[in-house]
Scaffold this active site. Structure first.
Site, PDB file in Angstrom:
ATOM      1  CB  SER A 186     109.814  36.585  -5.289  1.00  0.00           C
ATOM      2  OG  SER A 186     109.514  38.322  -5.595  1.00  0.00           O
ATOM      3  CE1 TYR A 199     113.695  38.037  -0.975  1.00  0.00           C
ATOM      4  CE2 TYR A 199     112.869  38.770  -3.931  1.00  0.00           C
ATOM      5  CZ  TYR A 199     112.810  37.984  -2.170  1.00  0.00           C
ATOM      6  OH  TYR A 199     110.774  38.165  -2.108  1.00  0.00           O
TER       7      TYR A 199
END
Length: 294
Positions: A186, A199
């Site tokens: 990401s 995360y």
């Protein structure tokens, strides 16, 4: 070229071919369902056209019921691959929408024994395995580290980091030279948001395990790469992954002025698995609408 009968492709303006913010406020219990989002994400259900690039290949995709995993599953199937997906049991409704294309294997990736069984089930169902796509993820926004419980932290780590570790270990004895492992990192790996403390660090770890494994497995003929999305319209956002304020403006900060759709990443997952990308190893392919790359 003279005599070329192929129809020309029309130009598509990437700034307005998909929905732009503002988006309506909406919330679902984790892990969320794409079928209940407004607008519904595009996974390539009607748009992706295959050309047998993965004919005969055998792929296991985690988180394959929605988001990038679903887009990859649809694309792989239309490229001729045999595909098995894993999904969390509460995502059954989304999984049923792609069940005609793939083999569906529900279960909780936070359990090591299940991850081992998942690989074995996929091998038996597909008659082998040569593509692993680790895409399933847990993302819950918390304004402060003080709001992240040990249970939250553990669930995120097990879903995003432990599960790929367990699955790759179980799959490796089945992977022959020419196989491919693809992780999902990401933009959070290199530009973390303050409210995605747990995360974001799992996505940095994903980027690093990809580069490490690429060096370890490259000599064996097994390539390891990753896709690093920016803001993509998936159930992660509406099931606790973003605040309502961020959701309304989601993707609006990018140069394209909108979030990406899962379908726009499908071809990247195909390319990283395809034999003609045989020199791509240890690479992290960004797809963030121009807002930064790995």
């Amino acid at each position: 070229m003279a005599g070329d009968s192929r129809a020309p492709q029309r130009l598509i303006d990437p700034t307005n071919n998909y929905p732009r913010p503002p988006f309506e406020r909406q919330s679902q219990p984790w892990p969320g369902l794409a079928s209940k989002m407004s607008p519904r994400p595009d996974h390539g259900e009607t748009s992706y056209k295959g050309s047998e690039r993965l004919a005969g290949r055998k792929a296991l995709i985690t988180g394959g019921d929605s988001g990038m995993g679903r887009a990859a599953a649809i694309a792989y199937a239309r490229e001729g691959a045999d595909v098995a997906i894993n999904y969390y049991p509460t995502e059954e409704a989304d999984a049923q929408e792609v069940i005609g294309l793939i083999t569906a294997l529900p279960g909780d990736l936070r359990d090591e024994r299940f991850c081992q069984q998942l690989v074995q089930q996929a091998v038996e169902a597909l008659g082998g395995l040569d593509i692993i796509v680790s895409n399933a993820a847990r993302q819950q926004a918390r304004q402060s580290i003080l709001d992240v419980s040990s249970e939250d932290f553990d669930a995120t780590m097990k879903t995003n980091i432990y599960a790929p570790f367990w699955i790759i270990k179980a799959a490796l004895p089945h992977l022959k030279p020419g196989s491919a492992i693809i992780g999902t990192s990401s933009e959070q790996a290199y530009d973390p948001s303050p409210d995605l403390y747990d995360y974001a660090q799992t996505k940095a770890a994903t980027m690093n395990y990809v580069k490490s494994l690429a060096k370890q497995l490259g000599p064996k003929g097994i390539r390891v790469n990753a896709v690093a999305p920016g803001p993509i319209w998936t159930p992660l956002q509406v099931s606790g992954g973003a605040t309502m304020e961020k959701l309304e403006k989601f993707g609006g900060h990018t140069p394209l002025g909108r979030p990406g759709q899962p379908a726009e990443l499908a071809s990247i997952y195909v390319q990283l698995a395809a034999a003609d990308a045989s020199y791509a190893n240890g690479q992290v392919y960004g797809a963030s609408g121009g807002s930064g790359q790995p």
